[in-house]
Design a protein around this motif. Structure first.
Motif, PDB file in Angstrom:
ATOM      1  N   TYR A 196       0.811  -1.225   0.000  1.00 53.76           N
ATOM      2  CA  TYR A 196       0.000   0.000   0.000  1.00 53.76           C
ATOM      3  C   TYR A 196       0.844   1.274   0.000  1.00 53.76           C
ATOM      4  O   TYR A 196       0.383   2.326  -0.435  1.00 53.76           O
ATOM      5  CB  TYR A 196      -0.935   0.012   1.212  1.00 53.76           C
ATOM      6  CG  TYR A 196      -0.214  -0.034   2.531  1.00 53.76           C
ATOM      7  CD1 TYR A 196       0.280   1.118   3.130  1.00 53.76           C
ATOM      8  CD2 TYR A 196      -0.015  -1.236   3.185  1.00 53.76           C
ATOM      9  CE1 TYR A 196       0.967   1.075   4.327  1.00 53.76           C
ATOM     10  CE2 TYR A 196       0.668  -1.303   4.384  1.00 53.76           C
ATOM     11  CZ  TYR A 196       1.151  -0.149   4.943  1.00 53.76           C
ATOM     12  OH  TYR A 196       1.833  -0.207   6.126  1.00 53.76           O
ATOM     13  N   ALA A 197       2.087   1.210   0.509  1.00 50.45           N
ATOM     14  CA  ALA A 197       2.923   2.407   0.585  1.00 50.45           C
ATOM     15  C   ALA A 197       3.520   2.787  -0.766  1.00 50.45           C
ATOM     16  O   ALA A 197       4.071   3.883  -0.913  1.00 50.45           O
ATOM     17  CB  ALA A 197       4.037   2.216   1.605  1.00 50.45           C
ATOM     18  N   GLU A 198       3.380   1.908  -1.745  1.00 48.61           N
ATOM     19  CA  GLU A 198       3.919   2.176  -3.070  1.00 48.61           C
ATOM     20  C   GLU A 198       2.904   2.973  -3.901  1.00 48.61           C
ATOM     21  O   GLU A 198       1.712   2.994  -3.586  1.00 48.61           O
ATOM     22  CB  GLU A 198       4.261   0.850  -3.754  1.00 48.61           C
ATOM     23  CG  GLU A 198       5.307   0.040  -2.984  1.00 48.61           C
ATOM     24  CD  GLU A 198       5.516  -1.339  -3.569  1.00 48.61           C
ATOM     25  OE1 GLU A 198       5.057  -1.596  -4.716  1.00 48.61           O
ATOM     26  OE2 GLU A 198       6.127  -2.181  -2.875  1.00 48.61           O
ATOM     27  N   PRO A 199       3.351   3.607  -4.983  1.00 44.82           N
ATOM     28  CA  PRO A 199       2.427   4.404  -5.819  1.00 44.82           C
ATOM     29  C   PRO A 199       1.569   3.521  -6.713  1.00 44.82           C
ATOM     30  O   PRO A 199       1.761   3.438  -7.925  1.00 44.82           O
ATOM     31  CB  PRO A 199       3.382   5.292  -6.637  1.00 44.82           C
ATOM     32  CG  PRO A 199       4.634   4.492  -6.726  1.00 44.82           C
ATOM     33  CD  PRO A 199       4.754   3.762  -5.413  1.00 44.82           C
ATOM     34  N   ARG A 236      -3.782   2.916   4.008  1.00 40.21           N
ATOM     35  CA  ARG A 236      -2.742   3.922   4.244  1.00 40.21           C
ATOM     36  C   ARG A 236      -3.034   4.738   5.502  1.00 40.21           C
ATOM     37  O   ARG A 236      -2.122   5.021   6.292  1.00 40.21           O
ATOM     38  CB  ARG A 236      -2.645   4.832   3.013  1.00 40.21           C
ATOM     39  CG  ARG A 236      -2.040   4.115   1.810  1.00 40.21           C
ATOM     40  CD  ARG A 236      -2.231   4.862   0.509  1.00 40.21           C
ATOM     41  NE  ARG A 236      -1.432   4.245  -0.559  1.00 40.21           N
ATOM     42  CZ  ARG A 236      -1.580   4.495  -1.847  1.00 40.21           C
ATOM     43  NH1 ARG A 236      -2.509   5.355  -2.251  1.00 40.21           N
ATOM     44  NH2 ARG A 236      -0.806   3.896  -2.741  1.00 40.21           N
ATOM     45  N   GLY A 259       2.272   6.238   1.542  1.00 38.65           N
ATOM     46  CA  GLY A 259       1.831   6.269   0.154  1.00 38.65           C
ATOM     47  C   GLY A 259       1.175   7.548  -0.308  1.00 38.65           C
ATOM     48  O   GLY A 259       0.647   7.607  -1.421  1.00 38.65           O
TER      49      GLY A 259
END
Length: 295
Positions: A196-199, A236, A259
């Motif tokens: 989830y922290a990725e784009p 997030r 994110g």
């Protein structure tokens, strides 16, 4: 159509509460939530879909659902109208004070891979006795009814802790939800939970799982009860809450780590979800237990 009967009890200390609702017609939760307390859901009548953590479970009358702390969850309609349920909310800290030697046992149902407990038929009479007692005490509110409610709550926890888990190896669903596409949705949800922290974007995730973005959007909503973007934001924001409570990171750093590449958007989304801006949430540091969840 709507709520026919509602009875609730809120412990003044905020350590636990109970909420009984009987509804007519079709209903799905509009508030997608997670919280710092445990939640026990008992379905008296009807049938519901219950999304917990990374998959959906078909819940039938007589089933208990145990939601752990900070676990994302949501109930939705199966297409069958009318349902009746009881929701119990309780704090871990209260259990530790009230039952210091038995806390691990009483919270065991909240730690299982499958959150749904279907008790053996031989235990139905005892379960019905406890549930009927809860409904009677909340309805009539005679002297000392809070004591009876508290004892009934602990009886339910103990009964569930002694019962075997249900279908721990996979999703407790039947029918359309067993289709290959719904099984794939479980993998999609697990991927989102890990990344989830990725784009991430709907289009990018759809390409990764070799399906169209339109189809992913539609099936994701059907399988989980959440819209894709809604689910991503909740993941997030849940992690942002944890970092605000447990770390000394700057708020801008927390936004990036969870994110959000736009700090203004993070602040607005956080306040909408938590009811407080990030800085005020960190200062408060201890979210309050709120009862009567719409589930």
């Amino acid at each position: 159509m709507g709520t026919l009967v509602r009875n609730s009890y809120y412990e003044p200390s905020g350590d636990w509460d109970m909420d009984y609702v009987k509804r007519k017609g079709h209903f799905s939760m509009t508030a997608n939530h997670f919280h710092p307390h445990y939640e026990v859901y008992y379905l008296c009548e009807g049938e519901r879909m219950y999304f917990v953590k990374d998959r959906s479970y078909r819940v039938k009358a007589g089933d208990l659902v145990f939601i752990g702390r900070q676990v994302l969850h949501k109930t939705s309609d199966t297409g069958i109208p009318d349902h009746e349920r009881i929701v119990i909310s309780l704090r871990h800290e209260w259990l530790e004070r009230a039952y210091p030697g038995e806390t691990a046992l009483l919270t065991e149902p909240f730690t299982r891979e499958c959150p749904v407990v279907s008790l053996p038929a031989r235990q139905f009479p005892e379960l019905k006795r406890i549930i009927s007692g809860i409904m009677k005490e909340m309805r009539e509110q005679e002297a000392g009814y809070a004591v009876r409610l508290r004892h009934a709550m602990v009886e339910l926890l103990l009964m569930a802790a002694r019962a075997p888990g249900r279908n721990d190896e996979g999703p407790a669903v039947t029918g359309e939800e067993d289709s290959p596409m719904h099984v794939r949705m479980i993998k999609v949800v697990q991927y989102l939970n890990d990344h989830y922290a990725e784009p991430l974007s709907l289009t990018g995730v759809a390409q990764q799982f070799d399906i169209s973005s339109y189809y992913l959007s539609r099936i994701f909503k059907s399988a989980t009860g959440f819209a894709f973007t809604e689910y991503m934001n909740l993941l997030r924001l849940k992690e942002a809450q944890r970092l605000l409570r447990e770390s000394g990171l700057q708020i801008t750093e927390i936004a990036l780590r969870t994110g959000f590449d736009n700090f203004s958007h993070f602040g607005k989304a956080f306040k909408k979800m938590a009811g407080l801006p990030p800085r005020a949430y960190r200062s408060a540091n201890r979210p309050l237990l709120t009862g009567g969840q719409e589930s």
